[in-house]
Scaffold this active site. Structure first.
Site, mmCIF file in Angstrom:
data_model
loop_
_atom_site.group_PDB
_atom_site.id
_atom_site.type_symbol
_atom_site.label_atom_id
_atom_site.label_comp_id
_atom_site.label_asym_id
_atom_site.label_seq_id
_atom_site.Cartn_x
_atom_site.Cartn_y
_atom_site.Cartn_z
ATOM 1 N N LEU A 146 42.158 5.969 51.457
ATOM 2 C CA LEU A 146 41.327 5.469 50.382
ATOM 3 C C LEU A 146 40.682 4.043 50.785
ATOM 4 O O LEU A 146 39.472 3.980 50.931
ATOM 5 C CB LEU A 146 41.714 5.737 48.903
ATOM 6 C CG LEU A 146 42.402 6.789 48.559
ATOM 7 C CD1 LEU A 146 42.883 6.694 47.056
ATOM 8 C CD2 LEU A 146 41.408 7.974 48.747
ATOM 9 N N GLY A 155 32.446 12.372 51.213
ATOM 10 C CA GLY A 155 33.722 11.844 50.634
ATOM 11 C C GLY A 155 33.653 10.264 50.414
ATOM 12 O O GLY A 155 32.587 9.654 50.376
ATOM 13 N N ARG A 209 56.216 7.612 56.012
ATOM 14 C CA ARG A 209 56.208 9.171 55.848
ATOM 15 C C ARG A 209 56.534 9.818 56.969
ATOM 16 O O ARG A 209 57.365 10.792 56.757
ATOM 17 C CB ARG A 209 54.476 9.591 55.743
ATOM 18 C CG ARG A 209 54.001 9.164 54.498
ATOM 19 C CD ARG A 209 52.448 9.544 54.170
ATOM 20 N NE ARG A 209 52.497 9.061 52.854
ATOM 21 C CZ ARG A 209 50.886 9.161 52.377
ATOM 22 N NH1 ARG A 209 49.977 9.749 53.171
ATOM 23 N NH2 ARG A 209 50.573 8.758 51.051
ATOM 24 N N GLY A 262 28.688 14.467 55.259
ATOM 25 C CA GLY A 262 30.079 14.415 54.706
ATOM 26 C C GLY A 262 29.844 13.362 53.569
ATOM 27 O O GLY A 262 29.015 12.330 53.765
#
Lengths: 248, 771
Positions: free
Chosen positions: B575, B148, B443, B146
């Site tokens: 992030l 990312g 959220r 990965g």
């Protein structure tokens, strides 16, 4: 909507490809272009046919994977979007749509509409970075104030998603908009200035080695770029290149 | 599932010597369970209900279950022995597994937390863990799967340190990993705004936002290194937004009372990922990273209990490859696509993490999923994915539905426009219910509130599943401010609107454009329609403080692990965590493990473990290609998604979860008999890649539902209808203040639960209130 699709089919990089015609019906105008291809693929699978391969991932216009040349335009008829953001409402019932991969010598076809864009990666390897190690001791982020205009211009250049629409659109298959954007981003920032000469010389050299053509200032790349990267970036790259060549 | 050897035993509760021959005890079926990971064995007993006096017990129980344990001196010995025989025969070991759990905190979960006060733990840890010398780093290989934010930053930093890195991604370039789609921003405790922010406050907000289900020590470390991330990224040339003074700008995100979010318009993820990608490129050019694009990991290879490599499939030609290394790092993201429709990229999948789980890595809190409140609503059955509208929009957008049902109906049938509804007829339900945080509640809270209104019939689109996000009042507010700055007439409505729209365009231009392209409505003129959608998974592979999984030498970073966000993640923290893990945590902690590997030498990839893993992967691919069923992969994925969304989505209950487990199990069987994968193994075959991923989702979904069923409380993104207050707020329960770490033993529904107790020494566990 009822549509006729003429799609480029090519088994693998060695074989010869051709356009194949497909009829498709019951397409909703709210579908995205890729969702329309999904519908076609679902049918092909059940008909024991080979589904059409195309690159796609985020489907929200940021990963830069999708790369279709639709009716002679990179990412289709709409502006400032990628193929995945193109919706069928931009077409009319009964339309014939031609779908091809992005074509360039440096972007060989892998299968159908999937291409190999690793040339872009190799250009970045040759200098698309600032040489700074991760140490946790870099100076405070606010220690060098950056003029807002420069910061904004650097950001605008950095929004490039590396999809390759510029190359596909250019009659010379030039990658100058892509390379120019990266060089501009760093040359506008104080952090990038230190190795600016080395960077531009290496990246331009690699770009030439990969077989991309030259820029003849037609400006088609800017028009078709999904992120609206400006031609100014090519001009800035040329200035940087001239500066660097003179220094050398 | 290996066949277990069953024997009998008596259920002694005290030492045997304390019993007399006339005491009567219950007879149990007993067997050994060997933990996959620790290789330790424990004895498990299951009562049969049959009782027997000690003097009638045949103590020679070692032989096997075929004997008759009750001696003929017992008048009912024949009957009892017959019952026992029948019980052993019908004994469903699979079922039993599902009832086994480790009490309070499991012996198998060693979190390796450092000692000392919380603000010194990370420093102390760094000071005391083992290091690998620069000369030895050159001889050590690390695989990172990965690329990312977590994987990319880890690759770059490990290579800078001198390790040999092999990096893998399934996309055509590392720059396309899904971190690129993150919009809003990245948090850091810089306190540039001077609004009272600090490391402690970021730590506090994150633990509270996670509804007290995250590990305190990990979160504090995250907050501690957050400021370094911004410094590092700026040094790399990441063009964050700046103000006219040339300094970095910040904005505010949900669940916090300060402005600590750094951003680059609505493309922060892209800019940060390109930063990590550029750092990778530098190391690729140096030859310290070997990059494998279009490669998918199909299995992790364990040799002598340690992770020593992976099996990958080259997605271009379909060849399987064996790659070996001294350690393996999984940075493979989340599993939101188990819901079929999510904001994740089409390719995002759980395969790497799930394969690690099957090999012995415990999977933690799978049911903790974030449903993001502001996504573009579903438009029809053809929909392939959902698009997020950044949480940053809630800085300036106000969420509402009409107060009156007749207005709702008028909007739905097109006879009224939302702009025609007067202020007093609008229900700004977040501002009404949560006056302190208003539109910027976390959220999970915002999503549930929107669902509550839509369930009550106030949804504003045709499907009844949408609420408005309105920018009209912000446009006016900004417009007036601009008019004053520019010395223009602040009562000129047209002018104010023009100025206001310019400001909004500068802040959110690309998001507004994205919305307009998808929905075909102009959000500057009419409010956006939004509805919650699956966005992020807080759960993931269990890791200790060093980010190592329960398999030695196997690490999990970023969204793929479970550690930092508890039951709900705050905006702009993903992030932060990805980069913290990759740049500043893993590169240090992995040295502690690798210091024992300096004399190991290169790892061979032709050992029987590698061969076997490759064969298993090959057999599975063969099975899929040769199945020749009648239904496409998407058909099963969509059905799985429907089950997940309806029964494991925003609100869950016992009955639905139980039926979800049964339905998913059934669907999985159907998948393996009915799925149709065209083409062959040895070619570019997207359907085959997809089929493998969906097969793993079909297992994960079941564990997900089991975890949700087991967690009899509401917390963060996990809302159980049985556990709520009168006002519909989540009711957390003290006895569930633990991490559920599941051990794989075969069918996912039989996974064994291990608990890691969570202690909060630096934060008072309180009712989470945003009122």
């Amino acid at each position: 909507m009822k549509l006729t699709l003429k799609i480029w089919r090519q088994k693998n990089s060695e074989s010869k490809g051709q356009m194949v015609s497909y009829e498709i019906d019951n397409i909703s105008p709210d579908m995205s272009f890729l969702e329309m291809l999904d519908v076609l693929n679902a049918r092909l699978i059940l008909e024991d046919d080979d589904p059409i391969s195309f690159d796609h991932d985020c489907r929200e216009g940021i990963c830069g994977s999708c790369s279709l040349f639709i009716n002679g335009q990179a990412h289709g008829p709409d502006r400032r979007i990628t193929t995945c953001q193109l919706h069928m409402r931009k077409f009319k019932d009964g339309d014939t749509i031609y779908v091809e991969p992005f074509r360039a010598k440096a972007f060989p076809v892998i299968k159908d509409l999937v291409i190999d864009r690793s040339a872009f990666d190799r250009i970045q390897h040759s200098g698309g970075y600032i040489s700074v190690n991760t140490s946790g001791n870099t100076q405070d982020a606010n220690s060098i104030p950056i003029n807002k205009e420069d910061a904004d211009n650097a950001f605008d250049a950095a929004t490039c998603i590396g999809c390759g629409a510029c190359v596909a659109t250019c009659k010379n298959s030039s990658a100058m908009l892509f390379v120019g954007a990266k060089i501009s981003q760093y040359s506008l920032l104080p952090q990038g200035k230190t190795e600016a000469s080395r960077r531009v010389l290496n990246m331009v050299n690699q770009m030439d080695l990969e077989g991309f053509g030259n820029c003849s200032n037609t400006g088609a790349c800017e028009v078709e770029c999904p992120k609206g990267i400006s031609l100014d970036n090519i001009a800035r790259m040329n200035r940087e290149l001239l500066k660097a060549s003179l220094k050398k | 599932m290996p066949k277990k050897k069953l024997t009998y035993s008596l259920n002694y509760r005290r030492p045997k010597s304390e019993y007399s021959p006339d005491d009567e005890l219950t007879i149990c079926i007993r067997y050994y369970h060997k933990c996959n990971q620790t290789k330790k064995t424990k004895i498990i007993k299951k009562s049969t209900g049959v009782r027997c006096m000690l003097k009638d017990w045949n103590s020679d129980w070692h032989k096997n279950s075929d004997r008759s344990p009750v001696k003929s001196s017992d008048p009912f010995h024949k009957k009892k022995n017959n019952i026992l025989k029948k019980k052993v025969k019908d004994f469903d070991i699979q079922h039993l597994y599902s009832n086994v759990e480790n009490e309070s905190s499991s012996n198998y979960l060693k979190s390796n937390l450092p000692k000392g006060s919380i603000d010194l733990k990370w420093t102390n840890h760094k000071n005391t863990i083992n290091l690998v010398s620069p000369a030895n780093k050159r001889n050590i290989d690390i695989i990172v799967v990965g690329t990312g934010l977590a994987g990319g930053s880890a690759c770059a930093t490990l290579a800078e340190l001198g390790y040999n890195v092999k990096a893998f991604c399934f996309q055509d370039s590392p720059r396309r990993a899904h971190s690129i789609a993150a919009q809003g921003g990245i948090n850091a405790a810089k306190n540039y705004q001077g609004d009272g922010d600090s490391v402690y406050r970021l730590f506090y907000d994150t633990v509270k936002g996670g509804d007290y289900r995250s590990r305190e020590e990990n979160v504090y470390r995250l907050a501690e290194v957050s400021a370094n991330i911004i410094d590092q990224c700026v040094a790399q040339g990441v063009p964050f937004a700046r103000d006219y003074g040339g300094l970095l700008d910040n904005r505010s995100f949900g669940g916090v009372l300060v402005s600590r979010t750094f951003y680059a318009k609505g493309q922060t993820g892209q800019q940060l990922l390109l930063g990590a990608y550029s750092a990778m490129n530098r190391q690729i050019a140096r030859g310290k990273i070997k990059m494998y694009n279009r490669h998918e990991m199909l299995d992790v290879v364990i040799v002598d209990g340690k992770a020593r490599g992976i099996i990958t499939r080259n997605l271009i030609n379909g060849e399987l490859e064996r790659h070996s290394a001294h350690a393996v790092v999984l940075a493979t993201g989340g599993y939101g696509n188990v819901f079929y429709l999510s904001t994740n990229a089409m390719g995002s999948n759980v395969t790497a993490a799930w394969k690690a789980h099957r090999r012995g890595a415990f999977f933690a809190n799978p049911c903790f999923t974030q449903i993001h409140p502001t996504c573009i609503p579903v438009s029809g059955d053809h929909q392939s994915k959902l698009t997020l509208m950044s949480e940053s929009l809630r800085n300036d957008g106000r969420i509402w539905v009409p107060k009156k049902l007749e207005d709702v109906n008028a909007i739905r049938n097109g006879s009224k426009k939302p702009t025609e509804i007067s202020e007093e007829d609008r229900d700004y339900f977040l501002e009404r219910r949560y006056p302190a945080f208003g539109n910027l509640v976390p959220r999970d809270v915002a999503s549930r509130a929107a669902k509550e209104r839509c369930d009550a019939g106030f949804g504003v689109n045709k499907t009844g599943e949408a609420v408005y996000l309105d920018f009209a009042s912000s446009i006016l507010r900004y417009g007036k401010e601009q008019a004053r700055i520019k010395g223009e007439d602040e009562n000129n409505n047209e002018l104010i609107k023009k100025f206001g729209k310019e400001i909004i365009r500068k802040k959110y231009g690309n998001l507004f454009q994205m919305y307009e392209k998808i929905v075909d409505q102009n959000p500057y003129e009419t409010p956006m329609m939004i509805y919650p959608a699956v966005h992020y998974t807080m759960g993931g592979i269990w890791v200790d403080y060093n980010l190592m999984t329960t398999i030695p030498g196997l690490y999990a970073i970023g969204e793929a692990n479970f550690s930092d966000h508890g039951a709900n993640r705050l905006g702009a923290s993903a992030l932060m965590q990805g980069l913290a893990d990759g740049y500043f945590v893993l590169p240090y902690t992995i040295g502690d493990y690798l210091s024992d590997e300096i004399s190991t030498g290169p790892i061979a990839n032709d050992t029987k473990e590698f061969m076997l893993a490759e064969k298993e992967a090959r057999d599975k691919l063969d099975m899929l290609v040769n199945n020749k069923g009648t239904k496409s992969v998407d058909y099963f994925h969509k059905r799985l998604g429907k089950i997940m969304w309806n029964k494991c989505g925003m609100a869950r209950n016992k009955k639905d979860l139980q039926s979800a487990i049964a339905e998913i199990s059934k669907l999985r069987k159907e998948f393996w008999s009915e799925v149709k994968v065209p083409g062959s193994q040895f070619e570019f075959n997207e359907e085959l890649a997809k089929a493998g991923r969906v097969a793993d989702f079909l297992e994960l979904g079941e564990l997900f539902a089991k975890d949700a069923l087991n967690r009899e409380e509401s917390c963060g993104g996990h809302f159980r209808e049985e556990y709520q207050t009168k006002e519909g707020e989540a009711t957390r329960k003290k006895e569930f203040q633990f991490v559920s770490a599941w051990e794989y033993v075969g069918e996912p529904k039989n996974a064994i639960l291990h608990k890691e107790k969570l202690d909060y020494k630096n934060i008072e566990v309180k009712e989470r209130s945003y009122k």
